[in-house]
Design a protein around this motif. Structure first.
Motif, PDB file in Angstrom:
ATOM      1  N   LEU A 116      -4.727   4.731   2.772  1.00  0.00           N
ATOM      2  CA  LEU A 116      -3.767   3.736   2.293  1.00  0.00           C
ATOM      3  C   LEU A 116      -4.338   3.147   1.011  1.00  0.00           C
ATOM      4  O   LEU A 116      -5.418   2.566   1.018  1.00  0.00           O
ATOM      5  CB  LEU A 116      -3.578   2.628   3.333  1.00  0.00           C
ATOM      6  CG  LEU A 116      -2.562   2.883   4.443  1.00  0.00           C
ATOM      7  CD1 LEU A 116      -2.618   1.765   5.459  1.00  0.00           C
ATOM      8  CD2 LEU A 116      -1.152   2.991   3.912  1.00  0.00           C
TER       9      LEU A 116
ATOM     10  N   TYR B   6       0.839  -1.197   0.000  1.00  0.00           N
ATOM     11  CA  TYR B   6       0.000   0.000   0.000  1.00  0.00           C
ATOM     12  C   TYR B   6       0.876   1.249   0.000  1.00  0.00           C
ATOM     13  O   TYR B   6       2.005   1.220   0.467  1.00  0.00           O
ATOM     14  CB  TYR B   6      -0.886   0.036   1.253  1.00  0.00           C
ATOM     15  CG  TYR B   6      -1.803  -1.148   1.404  1.00  0.00           C
ATOM     16  CD1 TYR B   6      -3.112  -1.106   0.946  1.00  0.00           C
ATOM     17  CD2 TYR B   6      -1.358  -2.327   2.014  1.00  0.00           C
ATOM     18  CE1 TYR B   6      -3.965  -2.200   1.091  1.00  0.00           C
ATOM     19  CE2 TYR B   6      -2.194  -3.420   2.160  1.00  0.00           C
ATOM     20  CZ  TYR B   6      -3.498  -3.354   1.700  1.00  0.00           C
ATOM     21  OH  TYR B   6      -4.324  -4.437   1.843  1.00  0.00           O
ATOM     22  N   LYS B   7       0.282   2.329  -0.516  1.00  0.00           N
ATOM     23  CA  LYS B   7       0.977   3.619  -0.474  1.00  0.00           C
ATOM     24  C   LYS B   7       0.074   4.603   0.248  1.00  0.00           C
ATOM     25  O   LYS B   7      -1.135   4.620   0.016  1.00  0.00           O
ATOM     26  CB  LYS B   7       1.271   4.119  -1.888  1.00  0.00           C
ATOM     27  CG  LYS B   7       2.146   5.365  -1.900  1.00  0.00           C
ATOM     28  CD  LYS B   7       2.415   5.850  -3.309  1.00  0.00           C
ATOM     29  CE  LYS B   7       3.347   7.051  -3.276  1.00  0.00           C
ATOM     30  NZ  LYS B   7       3.667   7.534  -4.623  1.00  0.00           N
ATOM     31  N   ILE B   8       0.685   5.408   1.124  1.00  0.00           N
ATOM     32  CA  ILE B   8      -0.129   6.373   1.862  1.00  0.00           C
ATOM     33  C   ILE B   8      -0.344   7.608   0.990  1.00  0.00           C
ATOM     34  O   ILE B   8       0.598   8.169   0.448  1.00  0.00           O
ATOM     35  CB  ILE B   8       0.497   6.694   3.240  1.00  0.00           C
ATOM     36  CG1 ILE B   8      -0.530   7.319   4.173  1.00  0.00           C
ATOM     37  CG2 ILE B   8       1.728   7.559   3.141  1.00  0.00           C
ATOM     38  CD1 ILE B   8      -0.216   7.173   5.638  1.00  0.00           C
TER      39      ILE B   8
END
Lengths: 128, 148
Positions: A64, A57-59
C-alpha cells in the motif's frame, strides 16, 4: 430433400450474421467501459465524502503506497475523461451498426418475399 | 415467415430454436457466475462491517487467525480502533474512522443488493425463456416419434 438457398439471399444472410456479431461484440465492450466509468465515479464520490486530512493509499502489488489526494483525483479525472470519450465513440458506432443492421434486415425480408412468395399454393422455391 | 401450404402458421426451424437455446444457456451461465460473484462481495462487505462493530464494542482479548484455515491463532490483547483502512475501489484505500468506514460499507452493500436484484430478474427471465424453448423442443421430438 433440403432446399438450397438462392446465392443472393445467402450472401445477404451472411452479411447480416456478421453485422449481428459485430453489434454483440460492440455492446459487450461498451458495457465493460460503462462499468469502469461507474467505478471511477464511485471512487471520486467517496474521495469527496471522506475527511480532507484522511490519508489515501494505492495498492501496488502487495504494497500500500501513500498518495497525494490531489494526484489521485487528477488521475481518476483523466481516466474518467478517457472512458467517457470511449463510451461516446462506442455509442456512435453502435448507432451506425444498428442502422446498417436494420437496413440489411429489410433487404433480406424483401428477398425472402421475392424467392418465397406467400399464398402461392404448392409453388416450391427456386433452386439455386 | 408463413408456410406456403397453410397460411397463418409460422414456421420456425429447429436449428434456429437450438441456436436460441444455446445462446440462452450461455447467457444463464454468465448471469449465474455474476450472481455468485456479487454474493461473494456482499458476504465480504458484511463480514467487514461485523469486524468493525466487534472491534468497537470489544477491542480486548481477541484471537486472530494467522492463516486462512485457522491452523495458527494469535492472541491479541488490544487493537487500537481509532482508524481503519477502507477500500474505496480501483485499488485505492483511505485511512478513516470506523464510523465513516461503516457508512461507506453500508453504501457498498446497498449498491450490491441493487445489482443482485437486477441480475436475479434477468436470470429469471432467461430461465423462463429457456424452459419454454426446451418444452417446445420436447413436444417437437415427441410428435416426430409418434409420426414415425
Amino acid at each position: 430433400m433440403a432446399e438450397r438457398i438462392p446465392p443472393e439471399l445467402q450472401t445477404q444472410l451472411l452479411k447480416l450474421q456478421q453485422l449481428q456479431n459485430q453489434l454483440e461484440r460492440l455492446t459487450y465492450e461498451k458495457s465493460v467501459i460503462e462499468g469502469e466509468l461507474r467505478e471511477v465515479n464511485e471512487v471520486l464520490k467517496e474521495l469527496t465524502n471522506i475527511p480532507q486530512d484522511a490519508p489515501v493509499y494505492k495498492i501496488v502489488g502487495n504494497l500500500l503506497v501513500k498518495q497525494e489526494r490531489t494526484n489521485v483525483q487528477n488521475e481518476l479525472n483523466e481516466r474518467k475523461e478517457l472512458l467517457e470519450l470511449k463510451s461516446r465513440t462506442y455509442q456512435k458506432q453502435e448507432g451506425l451498426l444498428r442502422k446498417q443492421f436494420e437496413d440489411l434486415q429489410k433487404k433480406v425480408n424483401e428477398l425472402v418475399q421475392k424467392y418465397y412468395p406467400q399464398g402461392t399454393q404448392g409453388s416450391s422455391p427456386p433452386k439455386a | 415467415m408463413s408456410d406456403s401450404t397453410s397460411p397463418g402458421r409460422v414456421v420456425v426451424s429447429l436449428e434456429d430454436l437450438l441456436a436460441q437455446a444455446d445462446a440462452l444457456r450461455k447467457s444463464i451461465d454468465a448471469l449465474q457466475k455474476l450472481r455468485d460473484e456479487v454474493y461473494e462481495s456482499l458476504n465480504s462487505v458484511k463480514s467487514s462491517k461485523d469486524a468493525i462493530n466487534l472491534l468497537k464494542t470489544q477491542g480486548k482479548d481477541l484471537m486472530l487467525s494467522a492463516d486462512r484455515r485457522g491452523y495458527v491463532l494469535l492472541k491479541v490483547n488490544e487493537i487500537p480502533i481509532s482508524k481503519v483502512l477502507v477500500n474505496l475501489g480501483l485499488g485505492y484505500y483511505a485511512e478513516i474512522e470506523p464510523d465513516q468506514a461503516s457508512k461507506i460499507l453500508d453504501e457498498k452493500e446497498d449498491e450490491l443488493n441493487k445489482s443482485l436484484q437486477d441480475i436475479t430478474q434477468r436470470l429469471n427471465k432467461a430461465l423462463e425463456e429457456y424452459t419454454q424453448i426446451a418444452e417446445f423442443l420436447n413436444r417437437a421430438q415427441q410428435s416426430q416419434r409418434s409420426g414415425e
